[in-house]
Design a protein around this motif. Structure first.
Motif, PDB file in Angstrom:
ATOM      1  N   SER A  18      83.837  24.308  -9.207  1.00 55.07           N
ATOM      2  CA  SER A  18      83.771  23.195 -10.154  1.00 55.07           C
ATOM      3  C   SER A  18      83.144  23.617 -11.480  1.00 55.07           C
ATOM      4  N   SER A  19      83.670  23.068 -12.567  1.00 54.62           N
ATOM      5  CA  SER A  19      83.088  23.308 -13.899  1.00 54.62           C
ATOM      6  C   SER A  19      81.852  22.456 -14.137  1.00 54.62           C
ATOM      7  N   PHE A  20      81.534  21.568 -13.189  1.00 51.91           N
ATOM      8  CA  PHE A  20      80.402  20.663 -13.337  1.00 51.91           C
ATOM      9  C   PHE A  20      79.318  20.981 -12.311  1.00 51.91           C
ATOM     10  N   ARG A  21      78.079  20.751 -12.725  1.00 51.29           N
ATOM     11  CA  ARG A  21      76.948  20.952 -11.831  1.00 51.29           C
ATOM     12  C   ARG A  21      75.996  19.760 -11.944  1.00 51.29           C
ATOM     13  N   LYS A  22      75.135  19.629 -10.955  1.00 46.27           N
ATOM     14  CA  LYS A  22      74.192  18.523 -10.965  1.00 46.27           C
ATOM     15  C   LYS A  22      73.171  18.687 -12.082  1.00 46.27           C
ATOM     16  N   LYS A  23      72.713  19.935 -12.273  1.00 48.77           N
ATOM     17  CA  LYS A  23      71.728  20.215 -13.324  1.00 48.77           C
ATOM     18  C   LYS A  23      72.158  21.450 -14.102  1.00 48.77           C
ATOM     19  N   ASP A  24      72.100  21.367 -15.414  1.00 48.31           N
ATOM     20  CA  ASP A  24      72.362  22.520 -16.270  1.00 48.31           C
ATOM     21  C   ASP A  24      71.951  22.150 -17.687  1.00 48.31           C
ATOM     22  N   ARG A  29      78.044  12.750 -21.142  1.00 49.84           N
ATOM     23  CA  ARG A  29      77.776  11.341 -21.425  1.00 49.84           C
ATOM     24  C   ARG A  29      78.314  10.454 -20.304  1.00 49.84           C
ATOM     25  N   ASN A  30      79.467  10.820 -19.788  1.00 47.14           N
ATOM     26  CA  ASN A  30      80.096  10.033 -18.714  1.00 47.14           C
ATOM     27  C   ASN A  30      80.398  10.963 -17.541  1.00 47.14           C
ATOM     28  N   ALA A  31      79.424  11.128 -16.680  1.00 46.87           N
ATOM     29  CA  ALA A  31      79.582  12.032 -15.544  1.00 46.87           C
ATOM     30  C   ALA A  31      80.573  11.481 -14.540  1.00 46.87           C
ATOM     31  N   LEU A  32      81.318  12.387 -13.915  1.00 41.07           N
ATOM     32  CA  LEU A  32      82.289  11.988 -12.905  1.00 41.07           C
ATOM     33  C   LEU A  32      81.613  11.551 -11.617  1.00 41.07           C
ATOM     34  N   ALA A  33      80.441  12.113 -11.354  1.00 37.67           N
ATOM     35  CA  ALA A  33      79.687  11.779 -10.145  1.00 37.67           C
ATOM     36  C   ALA A  33      78.234  12.171 -10.374  1.00 37.67           C
ATOM     37  N   SER A  34      77.356  11.692  -9.502  1.00 36.70           N
ATOM     38  CA  SER A  34      75.932  11.950  -9.671  1.00 36.70           C
ATOM     39  C   SER A  34      75.586  13.426  -9.569  1.00 36.70           C
TER      40      SER A  34
END
Length: 251
Positions: A18-24, A29-34
């Motif tokens: 995934s290109s997304f992480r919980k913390k970085d 602004r509009n996260a796909l998930a927590s």
């Protein structure tokens, strides 16, 4: 493609994380998930997580260790805003309990092979069994090719769904008669089992007092359920019987 070929030849599997992480460092602004509120600033953590999640499948895959790589975009802050580049990361786990300093030694050998293939020196960071480099800088610094390599068309393959149920392993070792080859012994074991056996791996061989011992790891898995010990033991009883019928002494 050349880098992919080298890494695959060295036993690595390509992953897409995934290109997304919980913390970085860069928050959305509009996260796909927590647990996807930030853009990834490197591939290292993702590769480390992929390794740790997959170390338990070495027996099922017939591998000696776990090796994965990824080529993907990472994002970071600069004075002018947000920048990005393509990164290359690859990692190794040689034991199921986690990072081993031996992993870094393997990565250093892999880096040397890649540098030889590309003809450049790579600026690589190594962190607990995972290596990463700015791949954009690498390929923008390479000379413009005068021609492209011919790519052979691969054989057609058909996707087969893999089982999502837990696999079970059993080891067997026995003294074989003189002249018995590994492939011959493995064929006897495989013929004794049914469809529940999904892999047989030769794991050890030694000779003592004029006799040769062969050891194999057998992996069992069902496509529709979790196997019970009784089911697997029944399969192994057939294996022991086949070894006995061939005059092999089980150790």
């Amino acid at each position: 493609e050349q880098v992919r070929d080298v890494l695959i030849e060295l036993g690595f599997s390509e992953v897409i994380t995934s290109s997304f992480r919980k913390k970085d460092k860069i928050k959305l602004r509009n996260a796909l998930a927590s647990d996807k509120g930030c853009l990834r600033s490197s591939l290292t953590k993702n590769i480390a997580e992929a390794l740790d999640k997959n170390v338990g499948f070495v027996d099922l895959l017939g591998a000696q260790d776990t090796r994965v790589f990824e080529i993907g975009t990472v994002f970071y802050k600069t004075e002018d805003g947000i920048a990005e580049h393509v990164a290359l990361a690859f990692g190794v786990r040689t034991r199921q309990t986690g990072y081993n300093p031996k992993d870094d030694k393997i990565l250093e050998e892999v880096i040397a092979v890649l540098e030889g293939k590309l003809g450049v020196q790579l600026a690589v960071t190594i962190e607990k069994g995972v290596a990463e480099t700015n791949f954009t800088e690498v390929f923008t610094g390479l000379p413009v090719p005068e021609k492209y390599d011919h790519v052979e068309v691969g054989e057609e393959i058909v996707y087969k769904p893999f089982s999502t149920f837990q696999h079970m392993t059993r080891d067997i070792a026995f003294w074989v008669s003189e002249g018995t080859e590994v492939a011959e012994a493995q064929a006897v074991l495989d013929a004794a089992t049914g469809d529940l056996r999904v892999r047989t791996t030769h794991v050890d061989e030694f000779t003592k007092d004029g006799r040769t011992s062969l050891a194999f790891r057998m992996v069992f898995q069902a496509p529709d359920r979790t196997l019970t010990d009784d089911e697997v033991n029944a399969e192994m009883d057939k294996v022991y019987k086949a070894a006995e019928d061939n005059g092999w002494e089980t150790r």
